[in-house]
Design a protein around this motif. Sequence first.
Motif, short mmCIF file in Angstrom:
data_model
loop_
_atom_site.label_atom_id
_atom_site.label_comp_id
_atom_site.label_asym_id
_atom_site.label_seq_id
_atom_site.Cartn_x
_atom_site.Cartn_y
_atom_site.Cartn_z
N MET A 66 0.84 -1.21 0.00
CA MET A 66 0.00 0.00 0.00
C MET A 66 0.87 1.25 0.00
O MET A 66 0.61 2.20 -0.75
CB MET A 66 -0.94 0.01 1.20
N LEU A 67 1.91 1.25 0.82
CA LEU A 67 2.80 2.41 0.91
C LEU A 67 3.49 2.67 -0.43
O LEU A 67 3.52 3.82 -0.90
CB LEU A 67 3.84 2.23 2.01
N ARG A 68 4.01 1.63 -1.07
CA ARG A 68 4.67 1.81 -2.36
C ARG A 68 3.72 2.39 -3.40
O ARG A 68 4.05 3.32 -4.12
CB ARG A 68 5.24 0.48 -2.87
N LEU A 69 2.50 1.86 -3.47
CA LEU A 69 1.53 2.35 -4.44
C LEU A 69 1.13 3.79 -4.13
O LEU A 69 1.02 4.62 -5.03
CB LEU A 69 0.29 1.45 -4.48
N PHE A 70 0.94 4.09 -2.85
CA PHE A 70 0.58 5.46 -2.48
C PHE A 70 1.71 6.44 -2.82
O PHE A 70 1.45 7.56 -3.27
CB PHE A 70 0.22 5.55 -0.98
N GLU A 71 2.95 6.03 -2.63
CA GLU A 71 4.08 6.89 -3.00
C GLU A 71 4.12 7.13 -4.52
O GLU A 71 4.40 8.24 -4.96
CB GLU A 71 5.40 6.28 -2.51
N VAL A 72 3.84 6.11 -5.31
CA VAL A 72 3.75 6.27 -6.76
C VAL A 72 2.63 7.25 -7.09
O VAL A 72 2.78 8.14 -7.95
CB VAL A 72 3.51 4.90 -7.46
N HIS A 73 1.52 7.12 -6.40
CA HIS A 73 0.37 8.01 -6.59
C HIS A 73 0.75 9.46 -6.28
O HIS A 73 0.46 10.37 -7.08
CB HIS A 73 -0.77 7.54 -5.68
N ARG A 74 1.40 9.68 -5.15
CA ARG A 74 1.81 11.05 -4.77
C ARG A 74 2.78 11.64 -5.79
O ARG A 74 2.68 12.81 -6.14
CB ARG A 74 2.45 11.07 -3.38
N GLU A 75 3.72 10.84 -6.25
CA GLU A 75 4.68 11.32 -7.25
C GLU A 75 3.96 11.71 -8.54
O GLU A 75 4.27 12.73 -9.15
CB GLU A 75 5.76 10.26 -7.52
N GLU A 104 0.87 12.74 -8.74
CA GLU A 104 0.18 14.00 -8.44
C GLU A 104 1.15 15.18 -8.57
O GLU A 104 0.81 16.19 -9.18
CB GLU A 104 -0.41 13.99 -7.03
N ARG A 105 2.33 15.04 -7.98
CA ARG A 105 3.33 16.13 -8.04
C ARG A 105 3.70 16.45 -9.49
O ARG A 105 3.91 17.61 -9.84
CB ARG A 105 4.58 15.76 -7.25
N ALA A 106 3.77 15.42 -10.33
CA ALA A 106 4.13 15.60 -11.74
C ALA A 106 2.93 16.06 -12.58
O ALA A 106 3.10 16.36 -13.77
CB ALA A 106 4.69 14.30 -12.30
N ARG A 107 1.72 16.06 -11.98
CA ARG A 107 0.48 16.41 -12.71
C ARG A 107 0.28 15.45 -13.87
O ARG A 107 -0.22 15.82 -14.92
CB ARG A 107 0.47 17.86 -13.20
N PHE A 161 -9.19 20.30 -9.62
CA PHE A 161 -8.38 20.77 -8.49
C PHE A 161 -7.09 21.42 -8.98
O PHE A 161 -6.70 22.48 -8.49
CB PHE A 161 -8.04 19.60 -7.54
N PHE A 162 -6.42 20.78 -9.94
CA PHE A 162 -5.14 21.32 -10.40
C PHE A 162 -5.30 22.55 -11.27
O PHE A 162 -4.38 23.34 -11.39
CB PHE A 162 -4.32 20.23 -11.09
N THR A 163 -6.48 22.73 -11.88
CA THR A 163 -6.77 23.97 -12.60
C THR A 163 -7.03 25.10 -11.59
O THR A 163 -6.51 26.20 -11.74
CB THR A 163 -7.99 23.79 -13.52
N ALA A 164 -7.82 24.80 -10.59
CA ALA A 164 -8.17 25.81 -9.58
C ALA A 164 -6.96 26.21 -8.74
O ALA A 164 -6.78 27.38 -8.40
CB ALA A 164 -9.28 25.29 -8.67
N PHE A 165 -6.12 25.22 -8.43
CA PHE A 165 -4.98 25.43 -7.54
C PHE A 165 -3.74 24.84 -8.22
O PHE A 165 -3.29 23.74 -7.86
CB PHE A 165 -5.23 24.78 -6.18
#
Length: 153
Positions: A6-15, A17-20, A57-61
């Motif tokens: 779960m942690l590995r997948l969530f970290e991939v998810h966060r990365e 998000e950061r990369a849009r 969300f990424f358009t607004a912020f």
Amino acid sequence: MQRDEMLRLFEVHREAERARDFDAVLATFTDDCFFETVALGRRVEGKAATRAAYAAFFTAFPDIVPVDQGMTFGDDVIVVWGELRGTSGGPWLGVPPGGGSFVVPFANVAPFKDGRMAGERIYFDLATLCEQAGLSTEEIRAAARAAPGSGPS
């Protein structure tokens, strides 16, 4: 799923998000995923609607970033908390940007199934975000009520 999976997948998810990178974000979800913004009373389901919610969300912020401060695990779920930081730089639910920056506490609950994230449920204080961002809480709430995916979840 095991905690480390779960942690590995969530970290991939966060990365992603950061990369849009919406394709990479969506690759972390099941096909029948959901995205729920509790403060707005909105829940959308399916990859197309989830992609649209992320894009909104990424358009607004455009510079929004979750600063994770802690996490815990349960059976097939991860809960993350921290601060959301960003600037109101684009329309949100059709409401023009306010231009202000914000820092608000958040909590994110992400259940898992079939080796992927089943969705995300995010909690934050809408009134504080709107006040700091220069947005009308009443306008945002009205726009959210009128938007698809609104109502009880």
